[in-house]
Design an enzyme around this catalytic site. Sequence first.
Site, PDB file in Angstrom:
ATOM      1  N   GLY A 169       8.535   4.945   3.912  1.00  0.00           N
ATOM      2  CA  GLY A 169       8.624   6.257   3.222  1.00  0.00           C
ATOM      3  C   GLY A 169       9.252   6.027   1.485  1.00  0.00           C
ATOM      4  O   GLY A 169       8.393   6.455   1.046  1.00  0.00           O
ATOM      5  N   ALA A 170       9.485   5.313   1.844  1.00  0.00           N
ATOM      6  CA  ALA A 170      10.027   3.987   0.425  1.00  0.00           C
ATOM      7  C   ALA A 170       9.449   4.106  -1.016  1.00  0.00           C
ATOM      8  O   ALA A 170       9.711   3.584  -1.471  1.00  0.00           O
ATOM      9  CB  ALA A 170      11.193   3.028   0.613  1.00  0.00           C
TER      10      ALA A 170
END
Length: 518
Positions: free
Chosen positions: A407-408
């Site tokens: 997600g980062a």
Amino acid sequence: MSIQKDKIRNLVDRREKALQGGGEKRIEAQHAKGKLTARERLELLLDEGSFEEYDMFVQHRCTNFGMDKQHFDGDGVVTGCGTIDGRLVYVFAQDFTVSGGSLSKTMSEKICKVMDMALKVGAPVIGLNDSGGARIQEGIDALAGYAEIFERNILASGVIPQISGIFGPCAGGAVYSPALTDFTLMVKDSSYMFLTGPAVVKSVIGEEVSQEQLGGASVHASKSGVAHFAAESEQEGIETIKRLLSFLPQNNMETAPLRPTEDSPARVDDALNEIIPDNPNKPYDMYSVIRSIADDGDFFEIHKDFAKNIIIGFAHMDGRSVGIVANQPATLAGVLDINASRKAARFVRMCDAFNIPLVTLVDVPGFLPGTQQEYGAIITNGAKLLYAYGEATVPKITVTLRKGYGGAHIVMSCKQLRGDVNYAWPSAEIAVMGADGAVNVLYAKEIKADPEHAGEIFEQKKKEYVDLFSNPYQAAQKGYIDDVIEPRNTRWRIIRALTQLEGKRAELPAKKHDNLPL
Ligand code: HXC
């Protein structure tokens, strides 16, 4: 003397008196505390001779508690406009020598007048705060005055830059005007901000705390993030405000001024080819990369001591002002947590509001796990950064240096969040997660079933995963990365992309306003 000469003499005398604020004794008291007066601060801030003062003769209208017998021309705030490096700004500086700079209704009217003017002509507003809060004798009128200022802060938000300098006390609801502005600067050891002071804290929750511990510059610059800058002195604070302004446009319809440079846009830096350690768990210093790509190695950092795992600030690239957002592998491995997410999100939105292109340097292992983060709403806070990048329509250039996991990777200005140009270094690892974690999830059963060869299985599977994913080419093959570039070429590649993106037009769907996850 003729009547006219008399009138002019009278004007000169009145001006002279107004310039004295609360009088010599109170000015001395201000100096004895190591503080400058409102006028001295404005003198340092504005170009020499450029100050045009308004409302010098305004007086308060309060009659409570004998106030009708206490009048000071200007009533506790010096307001007007002037120039900084030749550029128009509107200013107000609270004058602590008059009733402790406390806010009367008339003082608020003076402040609102310059805010209205600034909005009308499209120029930044700089407020220098030094005040005992609401003028107690005026009661509800003072509160109404604050609310009028807050409303203008809100209406001006995203239209003209608003900068708050805290040069003394700023307590109670008064803190909300700075909080609504784009940047807050505090001065160490002489300024403080809190909603309720130490005495109230003690009586309500029994906690003993000093003003400095509760709301000093260092606290807000490192723990709460309320202050973007903590200056060592008032002089340094004023210089910082001037420098900050040089990266900002006058308003949201303009772009920031170009800063000519001798630093070649074609400059390459061989040191960048060596900067990524062979061991992926070893840190390096992202500041070296930022300084390498910026004009003249000059980086103006914001929120330097808050959430150090992400770096934000301004630089010039071939003269253009750019906002830089970069994970810092040297602090917490560059992980995204609550504070890093909200620090960067606000910066991205500010850059977008003021037409400042974004350059994002990615080396992020993911979001910080754990109950502390989850209970603190890392979901909502991480979403702020995601949202900020996704909605931003300024040119967005992203370079993934090393890790871009999960997600980062998405949050840090990936292609699908309308990233315009996304580069990766050959050292980039763009994947759902790191190799160790992935093998543990995918091959847990196999490893458990054969404890004797667990180590071998793990290493073999890890190698397969690394060969497949620990590189930028999966992403490049799919067009998620526009090009894999040699690190030494990063500066000129970004500058070339910025030039290509100068004519960028991007829109958001029509809406009343968005619903950013606050
Ligand atoms: C009227 C005030 C004042 C105030 C200070 N003065 N604060 N006058 N209203 N809020 C006056 C003092 O009477 C004094 O007048 C002069 O300013 C200097 O104050 P000193 O106390 O001598 O200075 P110092 O020792 O440096 O202390 C500064 C201070 C203290 C810490 C700020 O003055 C203080 O605690 N003031 C009250 C703070 C406060 O409670 N404010 C209300 C917060 S609530 P003379 O004539 O002697 O020079 C609030 C709500 C806002 O603000 C809500 C917004 C939505």
